[in-house]
Design a protein around this motif. Structure first.
Motif, PDB file in Angstrom:
ATOM      1  N   ALA A   1       0.750  -0.780  -0.280  1.00 56.50           N
ATOM      2  CA  ALA A   1       0.126   0.218  -0.268  1.00 56.50           C
ATOM      3  C   ALA A   1       0.661   1.027  -0.112  1.00 56.50           C
ATOM      4  O   ALA A   1       1.664   1.189   0.371  1.00 56.50           O
TER       5      ALA A   1
ATOM      6  N   GLU B   1      -0.891   3.144  11.040  1.00 58.29           N
ATOM      7  CA  GLU B   1      -0.748   3.186   9.464  1.00 58.29           C
ATOM      8  C   GLU B   1      -1.349   1.900   9.779  1.00 58.29           C
ATOM      9  O   GLU B   1       0.171   1.537   9.510  1.00 58.29           O
ATOM     10  N   GLU B   2      -1.505   1.739   8.283  1.00 53.80           N
ATOM     11  CA  GLU B   2      -1.512   0.423   7.854  1.00 53.80           C
ATOM     12  C   GLU B   2      -1.037  -0.956   8.687  1.00 53.80           C
ATOM     13  O   GLU B   2      -0.614  -1.232   7.893  1.00 53.80           O
TER      14      GLU B   2
ATOM     15  N   GLN C   1      -1.929  -4.725   9.536  1.00 60.35           N
ATOM     16  CA  GLN C   1      -1.501  -5.406   8.469  1.00 60.35           C
ATOM     17  C   GLN C   1      -2.508  -6.779   8.847  1.00 60.35           C
ATOM     18  O   GLN C   1      -2.794  -7.313   9.958  1.00 60.35           O
TER      19      GLN C   1
ATOM     20  N   SER D   1      -6.393  -5.136   5.096  1.00 58.59           N
ATOM     21  CA  SER D   1      -5.104  -4.269   6.008  1.00 58.59           C
ATOM     22  C   SER D   1      -6.312  -2.893   6.274  1.00 58.59           C
ATOM     23  O   SER D   1      -6.946  -3.214   5.359  1.00 58.59           O
TER      24      SER D   1
ATOM     25  N   ASP E   1      -6.052   1.113   6.656  1.00 61.03           N
ATOM     26  CA  ASP E   1      -5.962   2.208   6.526  1.00 61.03           C
ATOM     27  C   ASP E   1      -5.074   2.836   7.757  1.00 61.03           C
ATOM     28  O   ASP E   1      -4.030   3.161   7.855  1.00 61.03           O
TER      29      ASP E   1
END
Length: 143
Positions: A29, A51-52, A54, A60, A62
């Motif tokens: 991403a 953030e991001e 998984q 995932s 954001d």
């Protein structure tokens, strides 16, 4: 979807399932300027922002934030997440599956975010209260 529906019969071999899962979660991403702006807005609210993130499902998020004692996912939905003004099928499927996995998710549609920014809001922020009040879907079994 198979796990969501508790289906096991007729599924591919465990090895093939693992290869598919690895391919699904392999998408790297890249944060857009919109996503970075939303992250800045969350941080400006004094939230601890991951953030991001998984997930073990392969999806995932954001952002993940702690909001009033609950962990919430925040998804920034840019233009590719819509067909006209309606969420795309892919976006709706992801939201549904995240709910079935127990996540509460606050979508941040780009049109709403841009509207807040144009209205002169010093630090636009997503409506996390709406997501906090969502009830994750109970897993449903189809016979």
């Amino acid at each position: 979807w198979a796990a969501e529906r508790a289906l096991h019969e007729g599924m591919p071999s465990p090895r093939l399932l693992e290869r598919c899962h690895s391919a699904f979660e392999d998408g790297s991403a890249t944060a857009s300027s919109l996503q970075r702006a939303v992250g800045d807005g969350l941080a400006a609210l004094g939230l601890r922002v991951e953030e991001e993130v998984q997930l073990s499902s392969g999806y995932s998020l954001d952002f993940v934030v702690d909001w009033r004692g609950q962990r919430l996912g925040v998804e920034v939905d840019g233009p590719s997440h819509f067909v006209g003004e309606a969420p795309s099928g892919r976006t709706m499927l992801k939201r549904r599956q995240l709910r079935s996995l127990g996540w509460r998710v606050a979508p941040v549609p780009y049109l709403e975010w841009n509207g807040l920014a144009q209205a002169g809001s010093p630090t636009p922020s997503p409506d996390l209260e709406v997501a906090r009040q969502q009830q994750p879907q109970q897993q449903q079994r189809l016979l």
